[in-house]
Design a protein around this motif. Sequence first.
Motif, PDB file in Angstrom:
ATOM      1  N   PHE A 180     -34.112  -5.916 -11.194  1.00 15.35           N
ATOM      2  CA  PHE A 180     -35.558  -6.618 -10.064  1.00 15.35           C
ATOM      3  C   PHE A 180     -35.016  -5.683  -8.685  1.00 15.35           C
ATOM      4  CE2 PHE A 180     -37.127  -9.538  -6.476  1.00 15.35           C
ATOM      5  CZ  PHE A 180     -38.371  -9.171  -6.761  1.00 15.35           C
ATOM      6  N   GLY A 181     -33.576  -5.785  -7.943  1.00 16.53           N
ATOM      7  CA  GLY A 181     -34.152  -4.999  -6.717  1.00 16.53           C
ATOM      8  C   GLY A 181     -32.789  -5.040  -6.089  1.00 16.53           C
ATOM      9  N   LYS A 182     -33.009  -4.385  -4.560  1.00 22.82           N
ATOM     10  CA  LYS A 182     -32.292  -4.780  -3.446  1.00 22.82           C
ATOM     11  C   LYS A 182     -32.765  -5.260  -2.230  1.00 22.82           C
ATOM     12  CE  LYS A 182     -28.538  -2.208  -1.319  1.00 22.82           C
ATOM     13  NZ  LYS A 182     -28.216  -1.395  -0.825  1.00 22.82           N
ATOM     14  N   PHE A 183     -32.759  -6.287  -1.717  1.00 25.80           N
ATOM     15  CA  PHE A 183     -32.877  -6.577   0.381  1.00 25.80           C
ATOM     16  C   PHE A 183     -31.740  -6.176   0.593  1.00 25.80           C
ATOM     17  CE2 PHE A 183     -35.326  -9.578  -2.628  1.00 25.80           C
ATOM     18  CZ  PHE A 183     -36.381  -9.314  -2.186  1.00 25.80           C
ATOM     19  N   TYR A 184     -32.495  -5.416   2.069  1.00 29.84           N
ATOM     20  CA  TYR A 184     -31.049  -5.143   3.272  1.00 29.84           C
ATOM     21  C   TYR A 184     -31.780  -4.744   4.012  1.00 29.84           C
ATOM     22  CZ  TYR A 184     -33.587   0.090   1.649  1.00 29.84           C
ATOM     23  OH  TYR A 184     -33.779   0.547   1.774  1.00 29.84           O
ATOM     24  N   GLN A 185     -31.065  -4.604   5.205  1.00 27.34           N
ATOM     25  CA  GLN A 185     -31.293  -4.333   6.437  1.00 27.34           C
ATOM     26  C   GLN A 185     -31.195  -3.004   7.263  1.00 27.34           C
ATOM     27  OE1 GLN A 185     -28.929  -5.129  10.621  1.00 27.34           O
ATOM     28  NE2 GLN A 185     -29.927  -7.821   9.637  1.00 27.34           N
ATOM     29  N   SER A 186     -32.224  -1.978   7.805  1.00 31.33           N
ATOM     30  CA  SER A 186     -31.846  -0.982   7.662  1.00 31.33           C
ATOM     31  C   SER A 186     -32.231  -0.769   9.281  1.00 31.33           C
ATOM     32  CB  SER A 186     -32.898  -0.178   6.569  1.00 31.33           C
ATOM     33  OG  SER A 186     -32.835   1.701   7.704  1.00 31.33           O
ATOM     34  N   GLU A 187     -32.003   0.170  10.098  1.00 30.88           N
ATOM     35  CA  GLU A 187     -32.369   0.146  11.754  1.00 30.88           C
ATOM     36  C   GLU A 187     -33.325   1.084  11.529  1.00 30.88           C
ATOM     37  OE1 GLU A 187     -29.585   0.053  14.795  1.00 30.88           O
ATOM     38  OE2 GLU A 187     -28.004  -1.069  13.685  1.00 30.88           O
ATOM     39  N   LYS A 221     -31.656 -14.994   5.442  1.00 34.55           N
ATOM     40  CA  LYS A 221     -30.216 -15.278   6.469  1.00 34.55           C
ATOM     41  C   LYS A 221     -29.822 -14.505   5.528  1.00 34.55           C
ATOM     42  CE  LYS A 221     -30.280 -20.653   5.896  1.00 34.55           C
ATOM     43  NZ  LYS A 221     -30.081 -21.810   5.521  1.00 34.55           N
ATOM     44  N   ALA A 222     -29.257 -14.189   4.716  1.00 35.36           N
ATOM     45  CA  ALA A 222     -28.363 -12.586   4.440  1.00 35.36           C
ATOM     46  C   ALA A 222     -28.523 -11.662   4.934  1.00 35.36           C
ATOM     47  CB  ALA A 222     -28.648 -13.071   2.924  1.00 35.36           C
ATOM     48  N   VAL A 223     -29.648 -10.890   4.811  1.00 35.06           N
ATOM     49  CA  VAL A 223     -30.360  -9.568   4.969  1.00 35.06           C
ATOM     50  C   VAL A 223     -30.169 -10.263   6.587  1.00 35.06           C
ATOM     51  CG1 VAL A 223     -32.793  -8.310   5.985  1.00 35.06           C
ATOM     52  CG2 VAL A 223     -31.999  -9.168   3.299  1.00 35.06           C
ATOM     53  N   ALA A 224     -30.443 -11.202   7.307  1.00 34.49           N
ATOM     54  CA  ALA A 224     -30.324 -11.108   8.770  1.00 34.49           C
ATOM     55  C   ALA A 224     -29.320 -11.296   9.093  1.00 34.49           C
ATOM     56  CB  ALA A 224     -31.170 -12.829   9.452  1.00 34.49           C
ATOM     57  N   ALA A 225     -28.199 -11.355   8.639  1.00 34.86           N
ATOM     58  CA  ALA A 225     -27.028 -11.074   8.864  1.00 34.86           C
ATOM     59  C   ALA A 225     -26.081 -10.250   9.227  1.00 34.86           C
ATOM     60  CB  ALA A 225     -25.728 -12.679   7.877  1.00 34.86           C
ATOM     61  N   GLY A 226     -27.354  -9.319   7.726  1.00 34.25           N
ATOM     62  CA  GLY A 226     -26.613  -7.349   7.681  1.00 34.25           C
ATOM     63  C   GLY A 226     -25.704  -7.483   6.727  1.00 34.25           C
ATOM     64  N   ASP A 227     -26.030  -8.829   5.314  1.00 36.21           N
ATOM     65  CA  ASP A 227     -25.700  -8.459   3.735  1.00 36.21           C
ATOM     66  C   ASP A 227     -26.450  -8.113   3.218  1.00 36.21           C
ATOM     67  OD1 ASP A 227     -22.595  -9.420   4.862  1.00 36.21           O
ATOM     68  OD2 ASP A 227     -23.944 -11.757   4.158  1.00 36.21           O
ATOM     69  N   LYS A 243     -34.341  -3.276  13.695  1.00 39.54           N
ATOM     70  CA  LYS A 243     -33.805  -3.666  13.073  1.00 39.54           C
ATOM     71  C   LYS A 243     -34.495  -4.083  11.931  1.00 39.54           C
ATOM     72  CE  LYS A 243     -28.523  -5.087  14.241  1.00 39.54           C
ATOM     73  NZ  LYS A 243     -27.852  -5.523  14.340  1.00 39.54           N
ATOM     74  N   VAL A 244     -34.282  -3.818  11.140  1.00 39.03           N
ATOM     75  CA  VAL A 244     -36.040  -4.236   9.907  1.00 39.03           C
ATOM     76  C   VAL A 244     -35.498  -4.134   8.159  1.00 39.03           C
ATOM     77  CG1 VAL A 244     -37.488  -2.872  11.268  1.00 39.03           C
ATOM     78  CG2 VAL A 244     -36.057  -1.284   9.161  1.00 39.03           C
ATOM     79  N   PRO A 245     -36.652  -5.214   7.587  1.00 34.11           N
ATOM     80  CA  PRO A 245     -36.021  -5.798   6.008  1.00 34.11           C
ATOM     81  C   PRO A 245     -36.148  -4.530   5.091  1.00 34.11           C
ATOM     82  CG  PRO A 245     -37.586  -6.873   6.827  1.00 34.11           C
ATOM     83  CD  PRO A 245     -37.111  -6.546   8.215  1.00 34.11           C
ATOM     84  N   LYS A 246     -35.549  -4.211   4.298  1.00 36.19           N
ATOM     85  CA  LYS A 246     -35.844  -3.070   3.633  1.00 36.19           C
ATOM     86  C   LYS A 246     -35.680  -3.842   2.376  1.00 36.19           C
ATOM     87  CE  LYS A 246     -36.402   0.708   5.976  1.00 36.19           C
ATOM     88  NZ  LYS A 246     -36.355   2.501   5.948  1.00 36.19           N
ATOM     89  N   PHE A 247     -36.901  -3.470   1.376  1.00 41.03           N
ATOM     90  CA  PHE A 247     -36.219  -3.542  -0.245  1.00 41.03           C
ATOM     91  C   PHE A 247     -36.822  -2.283  -1.259  1.00 41.03           C
ATOM     92  CE2 PHE A 247     -38.402  -4.638  -4.613  1.00 41.03           C
ATOM     93  CZ  PHE A 247     -37.250  -5.734  -4.900  1.00 41.03           C
ATOM     94  N   SER A 248     -35.567  -2.530  -2.407  1.00 42.67           N
ATOM     95  CA  SER A 248     -35.575  -1.582  -3.111  1.00 42.67           C
ATOM     96  C   SER A 248     -35.572  -1.940  -4.021  1.00 42.67           C
ATOM     97  CB  SER A 248     -34.464  -0.754  -3.067  1.00 42.67           C
ATOM     98  OG  SER A 248     -34.386   0.534  -3.666  1.00 42.67           O
ATOM     99  N   ALA A 249     -36.890  -1.544  -5.246  1.00 40.82           N
ATOM    100  CA  ALA A 249     -36.938  -2.032  -6.707  1.00 40.82           C
ATOM    101  C   ALA A 249     -35.044  -1.444  -7.784  1.00 40.82           C
ATOM    102  CB  ALA A 249     -38.142  -1.380  -7.656  1.00 40.82           C
ATOM    103  N   GLY A 250     -35.199  -2.259  -8.155  1.00 38.49           N
ATOM    104  CA  GLY A 250     -34.121  -1.949  -9.569  1.00 38.49           C
ATOM    105  C   GLY A 250     -35.003  -1.227 -10.621  1.00 38.49           C
ATOM    106  N   LYS A 251     -33.919  -0.440 -11.710  1.00 39.22           N
ATOM    107  CA  LYS A 251     -35.058   0.649 -12.231  1.00 39.22           C
ATOM    108  C   LYS A 251     -35.780  -0.468 -13.450  1.00 39.22           C
ATOM    109  CE  LYS A 251     -32.766   3.224 -16.242  1.00 39.22           C
ATOM    110  NZ  LYS A 251     -34.524   3.424 -17.005  1.00 39.22           N
ATOM    111  N   ALA A 252     -35.289  -1.827 -13.740  1.00 36.09           N
ATOM    112  CA  ALA A 252     -35.612  -2.294 -14.840  1.00 36.09           C
ATOM    113  C   ALA A 252     -37.165  -2.468 -14.253  1.00 36.09           C
ATOM    114  CB  ALA A 252     -35.148  -3.751 -14.852  1.00 36.09           C
ATOM    115  N   PHE A 253     -37.408  -2.879 -12.941  1.00 38.14           N
ATOM    116  CA  PHE A 253     -38.550  -3.603 -12.540  1.00 38.14           C
ATOM    117  C   PHE A 253     -40.067  -1.695 -12.513  1.00 38.14           C
ATOM    118  CE2 PHE A 253     -40.158  -5.726  -8.054  1.00 38.14           C
ATOM    119  CZ  PHE A 253     -41.855  -5.163  -8.110  1.00 38.14           C
ATOM    120  N   LYS A 254     -38.705  -0.630 -11.899  1.00 41.41           N
ATOM    121  CA  LYS A 254     -39.374   0.110 -11.742  1.00 41.41           C
ATOM    122  C   LYS A 254     -40.105   0.866 -13.059  1.00 41.41           C
ATOM    123  CE  LYS A 254     -37.253   2.005  -7.762  1.00 41.41           C
ATOM    124  NZ  LYS A 254     -35.822   3.468  -7.148  1.00 41.41           N
TER     125      LYS A 254
END
Length: 104
Positions: free
Chosen positions: A47-54, A34-40, A75-86
């Motif tokens: 851990f990381g960041k889920f976000y929306q990209s165009e 819901k958050a990513v679909a709303a653009g948040d 619009k596509v969902p993306k995930f970027s891993a955080g430092k601890a995860f990497k």
Amino acid sequence: MNKTEMIDAVAKVTGVTKADVAKVINAYTDEIVKAVAAGDDYVTVGFGKFYQSERQARIGRNPSTGAEIKIPAAKVPKFSAGKAFKDAVNAPKKAAKGARKAKK
């Protein structure tokens, strides 16, 4: 690991019933969607960041016919891993490299 295996693992670690863990995991993933679909963005530090990209519109090819097709912008969902995860993912590789160097 799939969702069922994750539910089993979390239930085992926490001592909570599988049904309750399933409710929490379902609610958790639903709220991220819901958050990513709303653009948040949804961020869990370490851990990381889920976000929306165009993705821009482009011309593609039909693989069977070779004909050009127009692929619309999306619009596509993306995930970027955080430092601890990497770091956790790369830790075994660093240890293995060190072990190989020590043998030489």
